[in-house]
Design a protein around this motif. Structure first.
Motif, PDB file in Angstrom:
ATOM      1  N   ASP A  28       0.863  -1.176   0.000  1.00  0.00           N
ATOM      2  CA  ASP A  28       0.000   0.000   0.000  1.00  0.00           C
ATOM      3  C   ASP A  28       0.906   1.235   0.000  1.00  0.00           C
ATOM      4  N   PHE A  31       0.527   3.827   2.817  1.00  0.00           N
ATOM      5  CA  PHE A  31       0.620   3.427   4.220  1.00  0.00           C
ATOM      6  C   PHE A  31       1.912   3.940   4.840  1.00  0.00           C
ATOM      7  N   LEU A  60       1.593  -4.158  15.134  1.00  0.00           N
ATOM      8  CA  LEU A  60       0.477  -3.284  14.784  1.00  0.00           C
ATOM      9  C   LEU A  60       0.929  -1.836  14.749  1.00  0.00           C
ATOM     10  N   SER A  61       0.349  -1.086  13.830  1.00  0.00           N
ATOM     11  CA  SER A  61       0.564   0.360  13.759  1.00  0.00           C
ATOM     12  C   SER A  61      -0.804   1.014  13.614  1.00  0.00           C
ATOM     13  N   ASN A  62      -1.196   1.758  14.646  1.00  0.00           N
ATOM     14  CA  ASN A  62      -2.529   2.371  14.677  1.00  0.00           C
ATOM     15  C   ASN A  62      -3.635   1.329  14.486  1.00  0.00           C
ATOM     16  N   VAL A  64      -3.456  -1.485  12.891  1.00  0.00           N
ATOM     17  CA  VAL A  64      -3.384  -2.208  11.616  1.00  0.00           C
ATOM     18  C   VAL A  64      -2.133  -3.071  11.596  1.00  0.00           C
ATOM     19  N   ASN A  68      -0.255  -6.661   6.592  1.00  0.00           N
ATOM     20  CA  ASN A  68      -1.425  -6.564   5.719  1.00  0.00           C
ATOM     21  C   ASN A  68      -1.355  -5.368   4.782  1.00  0.00           C
ATOM     22  N   LYS A  69      -0.512  -4.389   5.115  1.00  0.00           N
ATOM     23  CA  LYS A  69      -0.344  -3.210   4.265  1.00  0.00           C
ATOM     24  C   LYS A  69       0.932  -3.286   3.431  1.00  0.00           C
TER      25      LYS A  69
END
Length: 223
Positions: A28, A31, A60-62, A64, A68-69
């Protein structure tokens, strides 16, 4: 992965779930996530160093999951593979390789805006235990290390604004697990010190800070 392989074997699933089936696998580009050093990075930063994949892809970042990004940068863009029955291995089991440990040591002083009036000059050096090979301003390009900067120095004097500055120095090297290293800070006594101590009662409060990081992860303590 096995459940994904089984489900994505159907054309209808691959058509409707391209990201989950890795048939449309890319990062992404919009991102942005924050590292342990509070720096904003994109997926491409992870791809530059395999150790970053291990450290950040499963975090995880925020809220998310970074993987996955950053599908491509996290190495998730692999084609579907058939499920095979495990076969006994005849190869010897080898221990995992030791990760490289890239060490950075930086000696710095407060910014001019935060500093008190006065003068302080230090010098940083790193040496291997049991060896006279020292990495410092005097020996900047050893075969095992590199030195940047001149020396740790801060000078704040409202009467000599042209001499006002705050500078740092750093040493970088690739540490080996079988070796030990000695970090040393030496203070330079100069003729400027008695002058500043006489005029500025907080001159003695000036002190350099040594920060050491390994693979871009700072140690818990500063020296």
């Amino acid at each position: 992965p096995q459940r994904r392989n089984n489900a994505c074997a159907a054309q209808e699933v691959r058509t409707n779930c391209p990201r989950s089936c890795r048939t449309c696998c890319e990062d992404d580009k919009t991102f942005i996530f924050t590292t342990d050093n509070n720096r904003e990075k994109t997926c491409g930063w992870i791809a530059d160093d395999p150790t970053r994949q291990k450290k950040y892809c499963d975090t995880l970042s925020n809220g998310v999951l970074i993987a996955n990004k950053c599908l491509e940068s996290c190495g998730l863009c692999s084609p579907l593979t058939p499920t095979l029955s495990p076969q006994p291995s005849t190869s010897p089991v080898l221990p995992p390789p030791v990760d490289e440990c890239r060490v950075n040591a930086t000696l710095s002083f407060p910014s001019i805006e935060e500093a008190v009036n006065g003068y302080h000059n230090d010098e940083l050096s790193v040496s291997k235990q049991g060896s006279d090979e020292e990495c410092s301003i005097k020996n900047q390009k050893r075969s095992w290390c590199s030195h940047d900067g001149i020396d740790g120095l801060i000078h704040k004097d409202p009467y000599y604004e042209d001499r006002t500055l705050s500078q740092s120095e750093s040493v970088q090297f690739l540490a080996k697990p079988e070796e030990s290293y000695l970090f040393k800070i030496e203070h330079h006594f100069t003729t400027s010190e008695p002058f500043h101590e006489a005029y500025y009662d907080k001159d003695h409060m000036m002190a350099g800070v040594l920060e050491i990081s390994a693979n871009e992860k700072a140690l818990a303590e500063k020296f």
